[in-house]
Design a protein around this motif. Structure first.
Motif, PDB file in Angstrom:
ATOM      1  N   VAL A 302     -23.392  17.048  45.098  1.00 57.06           N
ATOM      2  CA  VAL A 302     -24.589  17.792  44.668  1.00 57.06           C
ATOM      3  C   VAL A 302     -23.925  18.932  44.204  1.00 57.06           C
ATOM      4  N   ARG A 303     -22.583  19.002  43.343  1.00 55.17           N
ATOM      5  CA  ARG A 303     -22.918  20.142  42.757  1.00 55.17           C
ATOM      6  C   ARG A 303     -23.007  20.065  41.713  1.00 55.17           C
ATOM      7  N   HIS A 304     -22.384  20.738  40.933  1.00 57.58           N
ATOM      8  CA  HIS A 304     -22.704  20.061  38.880  1.00 57.58           C
ATOM      9  C   HIS A 304     -22.909  18.380  38.295  1.00 57.58           C
ATOM     10  N   PRO A 305     -24.221  18.551  37.896  1.00 59.73           N
ATOM     11  CA  PRO A 305     -23.461  16.977  37.449  1.00 59.73           C
ATOM     12  C   PRO A 305     -22.104  16.591  37.533  1.00 59.73           C
ATOM     13  N   LEU A 306     -21.310  16.678  36.145  1.00 58.88           N
ATOM     14  CA  LEU A 306     -20.229  17.082  35.351  1.00 58.88           C
ATOM     15  C   LEU A 306     -19.306  16.415  36.764  1.00 58.88           C
ATOM     16  N   VAL A 307     -19.119  17.368  37.747  1.00 54.47           N
ATOM     17  CA  VAL A 307     -18.642  17.394  38.814  1.00 54.47           C
ATOM     18  C   VAL A 307     -18.110  15.858  39.636  1.00 54.47           C
ATOM     19  N   GLN A 308     -19.053  15.228  39.595  1.00 54.67           N
ATOM     20  CA  GLN A 308     -19.121  13.969  40.138  1.00 54.67           C
ATOM     21  C   GLN A 308     -19.174  12.713  38.937  1.00 54.67           C
ATOM     22  N   LYS A 309     -18.762  13.071  37.518  1.00 54.27           N
ATOM     23  CA  LYS A 309     -17.905  12.866  36.771  1.00 54.27           C
ATOM     24  C   LYS A 309     -16.459  12.852  36.740  1.00 54.27           C
ATOM     25  N   ILE A 310     -16.392  14.194  37.243  1.00 50.68           N
ATOM     26  CA  ILE A 310     -14.751  14.226  37.012  1.00 50.68           C
ATOM     27  C   ILE A 310     -14.498  14.187  37.991  1.00 50.68           C
ATOM     28  N   VAL A 311     -14.654  13.605  38.964  1.00 48.27           N
ATOM     29  CA  VAL A 311     -14.369  12.832  40.635  1.00 48.27           C
ATOM     30  C   VAL A 311     -13.946  11.827  40.138  1.00 48.27           C
ATOM     31  N   GLN A 312     -14.827  10.642  39.498  1.00 45.45           N
ATOM     32  CA  GLN A 312     -14.948   9.469  39.412  1.00 45.45           C
ATOM     33  C   GLN A 312     -14.606   9.095  37.652  1.00 45.45           C
ATOM     34  N   ALA A 313     -13.975  10.236  37.417  1.00 46.08           N
ATOM     35  CA  ALA A 313     -12.812   9.737  36.280  1.00 46.08           C
ATOM     36  C   ALA A 313     -11.064   9.953  37.151  1.00 46.08           C
ATOM     37  N   TYR A 314     -11.189  10.796  37.545  1.00 44.72           N
ATOM     38  CA  TYR A 314      -9.662  10.876  38.261  1.00 44.72           C
ATOM     39  C   TYR A 314      -9.716  10.059  39.133  1.00 44.72           C
ATOM     40  N   ASP A 315     -10.531   9.213  39.944  1.00 44.71           N
ATOM     41  CA  ASP A 315     -10.801   7.758  40.495  1.00 44.71           C
ATOM     42  C   ASP A 315     -10.215   7.170  40.013  1.00 44.71           C
ATOM     43  N   ALA A 316     -10.216   6.336  38.340  1.00 52.09           N
ATOM     44  CA  ALA A 316     -10.290   5.504  37.902  1.00 52.09           C
ATOM     45  C   ALA A 316      -9.412   6.062  37.277  1.00 52.09           C
ATOM     46  N   TYR A 317      -8.433   6.663  36.842  1.00 52.02           N
ATOM     47  CA  TYR A 317      -7.228   7.401  36.281  1.00 52.02           C
ATOM     48  C   TYR A 317      -5.939   6.402  37.224  1.00 52.02           C
ATOM     49  N   GLU A 318      -6.446   7.462  38.603  1.00 51.93           N
ATOM     50  CA  GLU A 318      -5.614   6.662  39.768  1.00 51.93           C
ATOM     51  C   GLU A 318      -5.332   5.192  40.204  1.00 51.93           C
ATOM     52  N   LYS A 319      -6.066   4.907  39.752  1.00 46.72           N
ATOM     53  CA  LYS A 319      -6.263   3.517  39.978  1.00 46.72           C
ATOM     54  C   LYS A 319      -5.461   3.040  39.584  1.00 46.72           C
ATOM     55  N   ARG A 320      -5.502   2.986  37.970  1.00 46.25           N
ATOM     56  CA  ARG A 320      -5.028   2.540  36.528  1.00 46.25           C
ATOM     57  C   ARG A 320      -3.239   2.718  36.728  1.00 46.25           C
ATOM     58  N   GLU A 321      -3.254   4.565  36.983  1.00 49.08           N
ATOM     59  CA  GLU A 321      -1.648   4.673  37.136  1.00 49.08           C
ATOM     60  C   GLU A 321      -0.743   3.772  38.557  1.00 49.08           C
ATOM     61  N   SER A 322      -1.755   3.370  40.096  1.00 53.31           N
ATOM     62  CA  SER A 322      -1.909   2.581  40.717  1.00 53.31           C
ATOM     63  C   SER A 322      -1.038   1.507  40.430  1.00 53.31           C
ATOM     64  N   LYS A 323      -2.336   0.618  39.649  1.00 54.18           N
ATOM     65  CA  LYS A 323      -2.055  -0.533  39.284  1.00 54.18           C
ATOM     66  C   LYS A 323      -0.988  -0.681  38.086  1.00 54.18           C
ATOM     67  N   ASP A 324      -0.553  -0.047  37.249  1.00 53.37           N
ATOM     68  CA  ASP A 324       0.690   0.204  36.261  1.00 53.37           C
ATOM     69  C   ASP A 324       1.750   0.102  37.635  1.00 53.37           C
ATOM     70  N   SER A 325       2.147   1.044  38.188  1.00 53.09           N
ATOM     71  CA  SER A 325       2.752   1.426  38.971  1.00 53.09           C
ATOM     72  C   SER A 325       3.593   0.159  39.741  1.00 53.09           C
ATOM     73  N   LYS A 326       2.165  -0.654  40.314  1.00 56.39           N
ATOM     74  CA  LYS A 326       2.679  -2.059  41.186  1.00 56.39           C
ATOM     75  C   LYS A 326       2.860  -3.011  39.869  1.00 56.39           C
ATOM     76  N   ASN A 327       2.129  -2.452  38.925  1.00 52.77           N
ATOM     77  CA  ASN A 327       2.851  -3.601  38.010  1.00 52.77           C
ATOM     78  C   ASN A 327       4.586  -3.669  37.687  1.00 52.77           C
ATOM     79  N   LYS A 328       4.285  -2.616  37.188  1.00 49.90           N
ATOM     80  CA  LYS A 328       5.978  -2.266  36.968  1.00 49.90           C
ATOM     81  C   LYS A 328       6.551  -2.303  38.095  1.00 49.90           C
ATOM     82  N   ARG A 329       6.813  -2.008  39.372  1.00 48.98           N
ATOM     83  CA  ARG A 329       8.012  -2.339  40.511  1.00 48.98           C
ATOM     84  C   ARG A 329       7.822  -4.191  39.868  1.00 48.98           C
ATOM     85  N   LYS A 330       6.725  -5.384  40.484  1.00 50.64           N
ATOM     86  CA  LYS A 330       6.834  -6.349  40.350  1.00 50.64           C
ATOM     87  C   LYS A 330       8.047  -7.069  39.495  1.00 50.64           C
TER      88      LYS A 330
END
Length: 334
Positions: A302-330
């Motif tokens: 409920v802060r500035h609308p950009l906060v929600q977009k920032i949170v979503q962007a970081y979530d997407a980035y962290e999921k990609r990083e986690s996926k890339d890390s798992k693929n690299k280990r495999k």
């Protein structure tokens, strides 16, 4: 050109102005959400009909917006956007059922209401449980609503004091190198709690209550050995508490007290390899009667609308990083 019309003849001019928003900002948001032209003419809200427009949904959204105006005497474009998102998910009924309960009043007399379904569930949980865990990302109102609830309890004399605490975790700068005595060293860590209190009670009242120890604000370590009776106790930034600290804190609760624990699992400042006491507590206590766990999500920001977009962007980035890390280990194993 065909228009869907919502009759507002039973509404005052002021209410219609609030619905339109400053410089028609609410109408613009409605137009954006429904991908149509929205306007107000002759005490009627008119929405241009197109192939994708669900007029029944539009009617529900407008009615929900006026329900907020009726209870809060305000409406902004973020409210309109949230209501539209709920309508598209067929969840508007849940929102209206919870939205009518005010939590507290600020020093200027403004009523504080939950703004999302998640916030409404949290407020309801605080009313009906002795211990509440509120988790979620930045901007979901966890700390603010917890302080608002505590102030309302104090004003109605259902408790004798408010105790606010958080772990004084060093994030990049050692406490020992900060200027001043212990209070001056830890005050920066507790600033969000002071800000919420000042808004609801006023600076002079807060200072008076702190001096008389009606309000206590202290680092988590200072809670050891105490029994906290007839108080609302808030542990903020709980993701930075160790397992030992969390157990110590939760066993401080005495008779006539309520405890609210807030935290964001995505923003831990604990040393590498240290397990968060919040993570463990959520697992251990999830089935204990009298304890409620409320998880706020990106849709509750409920802060500035950009906060929600920032949170979503970081979530997407962290999921990609986690996926890339798992693929690299495999690939490494093969």
């Amino acid at each position: 050109m065909a228009f869907f019309e919502f009759d507002c003849s039973d509404r005052t001019f002021e209410e219609i102005q609030i619905f339109a928003g400053f410089q028609d900002s609410n109408l613009d948001m409605l137009s954006k959400c429904f991908k149509s032209v929205c306007m107000i003419r002759d005490q009627k809200i008119k929405v241009e009909v197109n192939e994708t427009l669900d007029t029944h949904l539009v009617e529900e959204v407008i009615a929900a917006c006026f329900s907020i105006i009726d209870t809060q005497h305000r409406l902004n474009s973020q409210d309109v956007s949230y209501i539209c998102s709920l309508a598209f998910k067929n969840r508007l009924k849940d929102f209206k059922a919870h939205q009518l309960h005010a939590v507290c009043k600020t020093k200027t007399g403004k009523m504080i209401y939950p703004k999302t379904i998640g916030q409404a569930i949290l407020c309801d949980a605080m009313r009906h449980n002795e211990i509440v865990f509120a988790t979620g990302v930045a901007g979901t109102g966890k700390t603010y609503l917890a302080v608002a609830y505590a102030v309302s309890m104090l004003k109605s004399e259902r408790v004798e004091k408010i105790i606010l605490t958080r772990p004084a975790v060093e994030a990049g700068e050692s406490l020992g190198f900060l200027p001043g005595d212990m209070k001056e060293k830890v005050d920066p860590y507790l600033r969000p709690l002071y800000d919420a209190l000042n808004e609801m009670l006023g600076l002079e009242t807060v200072e008076k209550y702190v001096e008389k120890q009606v309000i206590e604000i202290a680092p988590l370590a200072f809670m050891r050995g105490r029994t906290l009776n007839d108080a609302v106790v808030i542990l903020d930034e709980a993701q930075n508490a160790t397992c030992a600290q969390m157990k110590m804190f939760l066993t401080r609760i005495g008779f006539g007290s309520k405890v609210v624990v807030t935290g964001d699992a995505t923003q831990k400042d604990l040393p590498k390899g240290t397990t968060s006491g919040l993570d463990v507590a959520l697992k251990v206590l999830k089935k204990v009667e009298g304890i409620s766990i409320c998880e706020l999500t990106n849709s509750d920001v409920v802060r500035h609308p950009l906060v929600q977009k920032i949170v979503q962007a970081y979530d997407a980035y962290e999921k990609r990083e986690s996926k890339d890390s798992k693929n690299k280990r495999k690939r490494t194993r093969t």
